[in-house]
Scaffold this motif. Structure first.
Motif, PDB file in Angstrom:
ATOM      1  N   GLY A  55       0.780  -1.235   0.000  1.00  0.00           N
ATOM      2  CA  GLY A  55       0.000   0.000   0.000  1.00  0.00           C
ATOM      3  C   GLY A  55       0.809   1.281   0.000  1.00  0.00           C
ATOM      4  N   LEU A  56       1.960   1.291  -0.646  1.00  0.00           N
ATOM      5  CA  LEU A  56       2.817   2.482  -0.653  1.00  0.00           C
ATOM      6  C   LEU A  56       2.160   3.622  -1.434  1.00  0.00           C
ATOM      7  N   THR A  57       2.037   4.779  -0.787  1.00  0.00           N
ATOM      8  CA  THR A  57       1.529   5.987  -1.439  1.00  0.00           C
ATOM      9  C   THR A  57       2.469   7.143  -1.103  1.00  0.00           C
ATOM     10  N   ALA A  58       2.431   8.174  -1.942  1.00  0.00           N
ATOM     11  CA  ALA A  58       3.275   9.354  -1.724  1.00  0.00           C
ATOM     12  C   ALA A  58       2.440  10.597  -1.985  1.00  0.00           C
ATOM     13  N   ARG A  59       2.611  11.604  -1.110  1.00  0.00           N
ATOM     14  CA  ARG A  59       1.855  12.854  -1.217  1.00  0.00           C
ATOM     15  C   ARG A  59       2.732  14.037  -0.841  1.00  0.00           C
ATOM     16  N   GLN A  60       2.427  15.151  -1.451  1.00  0.00           N
ATOM     17  CA  GLN A  60       2.961  16.443  -1.031  1.00  0.00           C
ATOM     18  C   GLN A  60       1.740  17.303  -0.759  1.00  0.00           C
ATOM     19  N   GLY A  61       1.436  17.495   0.519  1.00  0.00           N
ATOM     20  CA  GLY A  61       0.195  18.155   0.885  1.00  0.00           C
ATOM     21  C   GLY A  61      -0.965  17.279   0.452  1.00  0.00           C
ATOM     22  N   ARG A  62      -1.881  17.850  -0.322  1.00  0.00           N
ATOM     23  CA  ARG A  62      -3.038  17.083  -0.810  1.00  0.00           C
ATOM     24  C   ARG A  62      -2.789  16.426  -2.161  1.00  0.00           C
ATOM     25  N   LYS A  63      -1.648  16.711  -2.765  1.00  0.00           N
ATOM     26  CA  LYS A  63      -1.350  16.221  -4.111  1.00  0.00           C
ATOM     27  C   LYS A  63      -0.625  14.870  -4.062  1.00  0.00           C
ATOM     28  N   ALA A  64      -1.208  13.887  -4.757  1.00  0.00           N
ATOM     29  CA  ALA A  64      -0.562  12.579  -4.877  1.00  0.00           C
ATOM     30  C   ALA A  64       0.640  12.702  -5.806  1.00  0.00           C
ATOM     31  N   CYS A  65       1.691  11.968  -5.484  1.00  0.00           N
ATOM     32  CA  CYS A  65       2.898  11.960  -6.311  1.00  0.00           C
ATOM     33  C   CYS A  65       2.998  10.626  -7.037  1.00  0.00           C
ATOM     34  N   VAL A  66       3.646  10.633  -8.179  1.00  0.00           N
ATOM     35  CA  VAL A  66       3.795   9.430  -8.987  1.00  0.00           C
ATOM     36  C   VAL A  66       4.898   8.553  -8.412  1.00  0.00           C
ATOM     37  N   LEU A  67       4.554   7.296  -8.159  1.00  0.00           N
ATOM     38  CA  LEU A  67       5.501   6.293  -7.659  1.00  0.00           C
ATOM     39  C   LEU A  67       5.789   5.287  -8.765  1.00  0.00           C
ATOM     40  N   ALA A  68       7.032   4.841  -8.857  1.00  0.00           N
ATOM     41  CA  ALA A  68       7.401   3.782  -9.801  1.00  0.00           C
ATOM     42  C   ALA A  68       8.322   2.812  -9.074  1.00  0.00           C
ATOM     43  N   GLN A  69       8.006   1.523  -9.144  1.00  0.00           N
ATOM     44  CA  GLN A  69       8.880   0.528  -8.535  1.00  0.00           C
ATOM     45  C   GLN A  69       9.979   0.191  -9.534  1.00  0.00           C
ATOM     46  N   LEU A  70      11.242   0.370  -9.119  1.00  0.00           N
ATOM     47  CA  LEU A  70      12.385   0.179 -10.006  1.00  0.00           C
ATOM     48  C   LEU A  70      12.911  -1.246  -9.983  1.00  0.00           C
ATOM     49  N   ASN A  71      12.821  -1.884  -8.826  1.00  0.00           N
ATOM     50  CA  ASN A  71      13.209  -3.286  -8.674  1.00  0.00           C
ATOM     51  C   ASN A  71      12.481  -3.823  -7.433  1.00  0.00           C
ATOM     52  N   LYS A  72      12.878  -4.965  -6.928  1.00  0.00           N
ATOM     53  CA  LYS A  72      12.165  -5.584  -5.799  1.00  0.00           C
ATOM     54  C   LYS A  72      12.067  -4.696  -4.574  1.00  0.00           C
ATOM     55  N   HIS A  73      13.061  -3.833  -4.359  1.00  0.00           N
ATOM     56  CA  HIS A  73      13.102  -3.087  -3.109  1.00  0.00           C
ATOM     57  C   HIS A  73      13.376  -1.581  -3.247  1.00  0.00           C
ATOM     58  N   THR A  74      13.272  -1.036  -4.465  1.00  0.00           N
ATOM     59  CA  THR A  74      13.542   0.386  -4.688  1.00  0.00           C
ATOM     60  C   THR A  74      12.404   1.029  -5.475  1.00  0.00           C
TER      61      THR A  74
END
Length: 171
Positions: A55-74
């Protein structure tokens, strides 16, 4: 003043074996990388701590940020540089060894390598960890060798290194 990396660890329901983690990077890069290790010192086998992260999410204030999984743990987070970035996630904790994390209705413990994402490029920044009582669990205690940084309802400690973070919750 140096930007701080902050972690808040708690659990909405310890019976689910899930720690809730919130990480704040005060001054992230435009493309901020975060990761969990695949192993820890003293335990020379691959642990793959990231397989328990969900359930990883990223936000700056109310704005969601784009997440990309680069490998198993990054992961990479595309965000506005210099504005606080908050990552929220859960970690499944049902490993009774001292190398990972465990949580149930009677006790919990974790090693920082299994719960705390590393903010690439911010390794030398001050880090703080706050442990919150799981909801509905009065009389809990925190046992850690970390130095407290202030008194409050939470237990907040200064981290010298994520590799040396071990925290035990006695519920």
């Amino acid at each position: 003043m140096t930007a701080v990396i902050r972690y808040v660890v708690g659990s909405r329901n310890p019976l689910t074996h899930l720690f809730d983690v919130q990480m704040t990077i005060e001054q992230p890069e435009a493309l901020q990388h975060v990761s969990l290790p695949a192993w820890i010192p003293g335990s020379y086998m691959i642990r793959e701590f990231a397989k328990h992260l969900q359930g990883l999410t990223a936000r700056q204030g109310r704005k969601a940020c784009v997440l990309a999984q680069l490998n198993k743990h990054t992961w990479s987070v595309t965000c506005q540089p210099g504005r606080p970035l908050t990552l929220s996630y859960q970690v499944y904790a049902f490993d009774p060894s001292v190398r990972a994390a465990f949580l149930d209705g009677t006790r919990g413990f974790f090693n920082g390598t299994s719960l705390c994402l590393r903010a690439h490029g911010h390794e030398q920044a001050p880090h703080e960890l706050s442990v919150q009582a799981p909801r509905g669990t009065p009389g809990w205690q925190v046992a850690t060798g970390l130095r407290p940084v202030r008194r409050s309802e939470e237990h907040t400690s200064e981290l010298q290194s994520l590799r040396h973070l071990v925290c035990r919750l006695l519920l």
